[in-house]
Design a protein around this motif. Structure first.
Motif, PDB file in Angstrom:
ATOM      1  N   PRO A   2       0.871  -1.225   0.096  1.00 31.05           N
ATOM      2  CA  PRO A   2      -0.174   0.094   0.427  1.00 31.05           C
ATOM      3  C   PRO A   2       0.466   1.272  -0.124  1.00 31.05           C
ATOM      4  N   GLU A   3      -0.004   2.653  -0.971  1.00 36.07           N
ATOM      5  CA  GLU A   3       1.100   3.412  -0.941  1.00 36.07           C
ATOM      6  C   GLU A   3      -0.180   4.792  -0.451  1.00 36.07           C
ATOM      7  N   LEU A   4       0.707   5.306   0.699  1.00 36.98           N
ATOM      8  CA  LEU A   4      -0.172   6.792   0.860  1.00 36.98           C
ATOM      9  C   LEU A   4      -0.015   8.022   0.903  1.00 36.98           C
ATOM     10  N   THR A   5      -0.305   9.120   0.677  1.00 32.53           N
ATOM     11  CA  THR A   5      -0.116  10.384   0.464  1.00 32.53           C
ATOM     12  C   THR A   5      -0.423  11.313   1.116  1.00 32.53           C
ATOM     13  N   CYS A   6      -0.183  12.737   1.251  1.00 36.49           N
ATOM     14  CA  CYS A   6      -0.467  13.591   2.443  1.00 36.49           C
ATOM     15  C   CYS A   6      -1.309  14.427   1.102  1.00 36.49           C
ATOM     16  N   HIS A   7      -2.136  14.749   0.831  1.00 40.51           N
ATOM     17  CA  HIS A   7      -3.080  15.539  -0.028  1.00 40.51           C
ATOM     18  C   HIS A   7      -1.719  16.165  -1.184  1.00 40.51           C
ATOM     19  N   ILE A  13       4.289   7.475   1.900  1.00 43.11           N
ATOM     20  CA  ILE A  13       5.488   6.212   1.971  1.00 43.11           C
ATOM     21  C   ILE A  13       4.676   4.877   1.383  1.00 43.11           C
ATOM     22  N   GLU A  14       5.075   4.485   1.937  1.00 45.48           N
ATOM     23  CA  GLU A  14       4.975   2.715   1.411  1.00 45.48           C
ATOM     24  C   GLU A  14       5.249   2.237   2.899  1.00 45.48           C
ATOM     25  N   VAL A  15       3.827   0.734   3.018  1.00 46.67           N
ATOM     26  CA  VAL A  15       4.050   0.356   3.884  1.00 46.67           C
ATOM     27  C   VAL A  15       4.585  -0.913   3.498  1.00 46.67           C
ATOM     28  N   GLU A  16       4.519  -2.146   4.104  1.00 52.95           N
ATOM     29  CA  GLU A  16       4.841  -3.679   3.813  1.00 52.95           C
ATOM     30  C   GLU A  16       3.811  -4.490   3.464  1.00 52.95           C
ATOM     31  N   THR A  17       2.995  -4.089   4.036  1.00 50.22           N
ATOM     32  CA  THR A  17       1.590  -5.250   3.947  1.00 50.22           C
ATOM     33  C   THR A  17      -0.217  -3.435   4.374  1.00 50.22           C
ATOM     34  N   ALA A  18      -0.776  -4.236   3.756  1.00 54.32           N
ATOM     35  CA  ALA A  18      -1.935  -3.432   4.328  1.00 54.32           C
ATOM     36  C   ALA A  18      -2.510  -4.083   5.825  1.00 54.32           C
ATOM     37  N   PRO A  19      -2.739  -2.884   6.646  1.00 52.50           N
ATOM     38  CA  PRO A  19      -3.369  -3.167   8.246  1.00 52.50           C
ATOM     39  C   PRO A  19      -4.774  -4.189   7.769  1.00 52.50           C
ATOM     40  N   ALA A  20      -4.668  -5.304   8.863  1.00 54.17           N
ATOM     41  CA  ALA A  20      -6.189  -5.682   9.239  1.00 54.17           C
ATOM     42  C   ALA A  20      -6.696  -5.497  10.022  1.00 54.17           C
ATOM     43  N   GLN A  44       9.618  -1.954   8.272  1.00 50.36           N
ATOM     44  CA  GLN A  44       8.503  -1.636   7.190  1.00 50.36           C
ATOM     45  C   GLN A  44       8.203  -0.501   6.775  1.00 50.36           C
ATOM     46  N   VAL A  45       8.360   0.258   6.938  1.00 48.68           N
ATOM     47  CA  VAL A  45       7.817   1.238   6.152  1.00 48.68           C
ATOM     48  C   VAL A  45       9.166   2.362   5.495  1.00 48.68           C
ATOM     49  N   ARG A  46       9.156   3.411   4.222  1.00 49.33           N
ATOM     50  CA  ARG A  46       9.361   3.656   3.905  1.00 49.33           C
ATOM     51  C   ARG A  46       9.199   5.010   3.064  1.00 49.33           C
ATOM     52  N   PHE A  47       9.864   6.308   2.956  1.00 53.03           N
ATOM     53  CA  PHE A  47       9.427   7.715   2.659  1.00 53.03           C
ATOM     54  C   PHE A  47       9.895   8.265   1.658  1.00 53.03           C
ATOM     55  N   THR A  48       9.302   8.455   0.766  1.00 53.88           N
ATOM     56  CA  THR A  48       9.822   9.242  -0.254  1.00 53.88           C
ATOM     57  C   THR A  48       9.470  10.785  -0.285  1.00 53.88           C
ATOM     58  N   PRO A  49      10.709  11.740  -0.012  1.00 51.83           N
ATOM     59  CA  PRO A  49      11.630  11.243  -0.447  1.00 51.83           C
ATOM     60  C   PRO A  49      11.836  11.498   1.696  1.00 51.83           C
ATOM     61  N   ALA A  50      13.305  11.100   2.112  1.00 51.67           N
ATOM     62  CA  ALA A  50      13.251  10.540   2.907  1.00 51.67           C
ATOM     63  C   ALA A  50      14.474  11.599   3.797  1.00 51.67           C
ATOM     64  N   PRO A  51      15.063  11.915   4.731  1.00 51.34           N
ATOM     65  CA  PRO A  51      13.611  11.918   5.422  1.00 51.34           C
ATOM     66  C   PRO A  51      12.517  12.934   5.067  1.00 51.34           C
TER      67      PRO A  51
END
Ligand SMILES: [Zn+2]
Length: 119
Positions: A2-7, A13-20, A44-51
């Motif tokens: 799963p990928e997440l972004t702010c507005h 943000i990428e997380v390794e697995t979708a949360p149950a 399990q969490v990757r930020f782009t860009p990092a930090p």
């Protein structure tokens, strides 16, 4: 993954697995920011860009840092000050709505008993 972004997209943000499960917490900050947190090891969490380009907020014992996008202000995650603490929270409100549809929302009493209210 799963990928997440702010507005505005500045924080990705990428997380390794979708949360149950995700947590709806009533503590003094969560009830105001309205986040739905899922918990991961920082590995399990990757930020782009990092930090990530975030502003931060701490209070109380200052063991946890709350992050929000510097540009659009969306609450993105919290991280521990102690690098040995193998846990962080990621705001799943930033994920595709489908990710939340599939997750169970747990109500956590962070304000008082520090227990889930739904068990
Ligand atoms: Zn943003």
């Amino acid at each position: 993954m799963p990928e997440l972004t702010c507005h505005c997209g500045a924080v990705h943000i990428e997380v390794e697995t979708a949360p149950a499960e995700v947590t709806s917490c009533n503590c003094s900050i969560c009830r105001r920011t309205g986040t739905l947190m899922a918990y991961y090891s920082p590995r399990q969490v990757r930020f782009t860009p990092a930090p990530p380009q975030t502003d931060t907020y701490m209070w109380g014992d200052k063991s946890i840092v709350f992050h929000r996008c510097k540009v659009c202000g969306c609450h993105t995650h919290w991280s521990a000050v102690d690098p040995a603490y193998d846990r962080m929270g990621v705001n799943m409100r930033l994920a595709d709505p489908d990710v939340l549809t599939k997750a169970r929302v747990r109500r956590f009493d962070g304000a008082d008993t520090w227990k889930f209210l739904d068990e």
